[in-house]
Design an enzyme around this catalytic site. Structure first.
Site, PDB file in Angstrom:
ATOM      1  N   GLY A 160       0.865  -1.183   0.000  1.00  0.00           N
ATOM      2  CA  GLY A 160       0.000   0.000   0.000  1.00  0.00           C
ATOM      3  C   GLY A 160       0.896   1.226   0.000  1.00  0.00           C
ATOM      4  N   ILE A 162       2.317   2.779   2.463  1.00  0.00           N
ATOM      5  CA  ILE A 162       3.499   2.629   3.325  1.00  0.00           C
ATOM      6  C   ILE A 162       4.495   1.646   2.699  1.00  0.00           C
ATOM      7  CG2 ILE A 162       4.314   1.801   5.582  1.00  0.00           C
ATOM      8  CD1 ILE A 162       1.637   2.842   6.762  1.00  0.00           C
ATOM      9  N   ARG A 182      -2.328  -8.510  -1.778  1.00  0.00           N
ATOM     10  CA  ARG A 182      -3.566  -9.215  -2.109  1.00  0.00           C
ATOM     11  C   ARG A 182      -4.308  -8.490  -3.226  1.00  0.00           C
ATOM     12  NH1 ARG A 182      -7.202  -8.823   1.498  1.00  0.00           N
ATOM     13  NH2 ARG A 182      -6.007  -7.190   2.496  1.00  0.00           N
ATOM     14  N   ARG A 244       0.535  -4.196  12.466  1.00  0.00           N
ATOM     15  CA  ARG A 244      -0.171  -4.444  13.720  1.00  0.00           C
ATOM     16  C   ARG A 244       0.356  -5.756  14.306  1.00  0.00           C
ATOM     17  NH1 ARG A 244      -1.455   0.074  13.635  1.00  0.00           N
ATOM     18  NH2 ARG A 244      -3.532   0.993  13.704  1.00  0.00           N
ATOM     19  N   GLU A 273      -0.058  -4.063  23.731  1.00  0.00           N
ATOM     20  CA  GLU A 273       0.941  -2.988  23.795  1.00  0.00           C
ATOM     21  C   GLU A 273       0.699  -2.174  25.051  1.00  0.00           C
ATOM     22  OE1 GLU A 273       0.605  -0.827  20.159  1.00  0.00           O
ATOM     23  OE2 GLU A 273       1.503  -2.405  18.977  1.00  0.00           O
ATOM     24  N   HIS A 292       5.444   1.403  19.236  1.00  0.00           N
ATOM     25  CA  HIS A 292       4.427   1.802  18.248  1.00  0.00           C
ATOM     26  C   HIS A 292       4.570   3.296  17.884  1.00  0.00           C
ATOM     27  CE1 HIS A 292       0.174   0.700  16.673  1.00  0.00           C
ATOM     28  NE2 HIS A 292       0.724   1.631  15.908  1.00  0.00           N
TER      29      HIS A 292
HETATM   30  O1  GLV Z   1      -0.575   2.720  13.972  1.00  0.00           O
HETATM   31  C1  GLV Z   1      -0.726   3.782  13.491  1.00  0.00           C
HETATM   32  C2  GLV Z   1      -1.741   4.068  12.532  1.00  0.00           C
HETATM   33  O2  GLV Z   1      -2.698   3.306  12.403  1.00  0.00           O
HETATM   34  O3  GLV Z   1      -1.604   5.094  11.866  1.00  0.00           O
END
Ligand code: GLV
Length: 327
Positions: A160, A162, A182, A244, A273, A292
């Protein structure tokens, strides 16, 4: 809570450990009358009817049916960040509440962090720092070695926004880039970064020196990486997770690291977390964990706040909501 002429927006709290940043409050107060959860709880009957939006900063306040029932005029939940796995979209839709998030804004920082984790883990930065500053260190051992990132093979799972930014960065490190997605392939993007598409995730796992997880958490990606997938990876490979925690079957990861099925892991996300302080992942030398922080830069968090403000304003004036999350 101040100017009653402005639309009332519920926030969890200001400052403290997980609250809205003090430096964002000034800006927010120009547009909204902010009501903290504490204020709302103390005066539910009156404030419940006035609240028109929830400004959900890092998953707080927690939204459940009881809260929704007591906010009859709620129009929108503006959620920070890109992931929306903490929200029950069906429930919100039943109450006629719209949802927005802040995608794209977080991508650059999160990709940067993915690179940072890969470099820090492979070049053993944390151990190196400890050795450099330790009072017991008398000499720097010449045989204390890490592994190369430049020229190695990176497998990106989830191309995606990122994932693509990770690929752009990896290209500059002269890495061989594999990816699995996918959704449909985007050949133009693929060519721009010289990435090779792996139809089967197994092929990517078998060939990569670094496997980077950049998928959204959905029912399809929940525990996508477990014992079988870890066993397919090279014993010299590192798993990097910037998506995640629940994308990985964590107990299987612990076992794989303990038994040297894979070499190392670098994780910005885990579940829960933070991890319990006695969790095995916190005690392993071959594991690097960050709290995170994919999008945790001043600029990005400020842009998120502005973006959430725009979404709330749009929802309250019945304009199209930037980055509305649709069911
Ligand atoms: O974890 C961070 C987000 O969902 O942007």
């Amino acid at each position: 809570m101040e100017d009653q002429k402005l639309p009332c927006v519920l926030i969890d709290c200001i400052g403290e450990k997980h609250g809205v940043y003090e430096e964002h409050v000034e800006f927010l107060k120009e547009h909204f009358c902010l009501i903290t959860m504490k204020e709302y709880i103390e005066n539910k009957k009156i404030l419940g009817k006035k609240i028109r939006a929830i400004y959900m900063w890092y998953h707080k306040p927690v939204i459940n049916e009881e809260l929704l029932q007591s906010l009859p005029n709620l129009k929108i939940v503006a959620s920070s960040g890109v992931g929306i796995d903490h929200l029950d979209l069906n429930l919100l839709s039943r109450y006629g509440v719209k949802v927005s998030n802040t995608p794209f804004i977080v991508s650059t920082d999160t990709a940067d962090l993915g690179m940072a984790l890969m470099l820090a883990s492979s070049r053993r930065l944390v151990e190196g720092y400890q050795m450099a500053v330790s009072p017991d260190t008398e000499y720097f051992p010449a045989n204390w070695l890490g592994d190369e990132v430049s020229g190695a093979t990176l497998g990106i799972i989830g191309m995606g926004t990122i994932g693509y930014k990770v690929a752009e960065r990896a290209k500059a490190f002269e890495m061989k880039i594999l990816y699995h997605n996918r959704k449909q392939r985007n050949k133009e993007e693929e060519n721009a970064v010289g990435a090779i598409y792996c139809k089967k995730i197994d092929d990517l796992l078998r060939q990569s020196d670094f496997v980077m997880l950049a998928v959204n958490l959905t029912p399809q990606t929940h525990k996508l990486i477990g014992k079988r997938e870890l066993q397919l990876m090279k014993p010299t490979a590192t798993l990097i997770n910037i998506s995640r925690g629940l994308v990985v079957e964590q107990d299987d990861l612990v076992e794989a690291l303990q038994n040297k099925v894979i070499k190392a892991a670098a994780l910005d996300v885990t579940y829960p977390e933070p991890l319990p302080r006695d969790h095995p992942l916190l005690k392993m030398e071959n594991v690097l964990i960050t709290p995170h922080i994919g999008s945790a830069t001043k600029k990005t968090r400020h842009l998120m706040m502005e973006n959430m403000t725009e979404s709330i304003q749009a929802a309250l004036t019945s304009l199209p909501i930037p980055h509305e999350v649709l069911l």
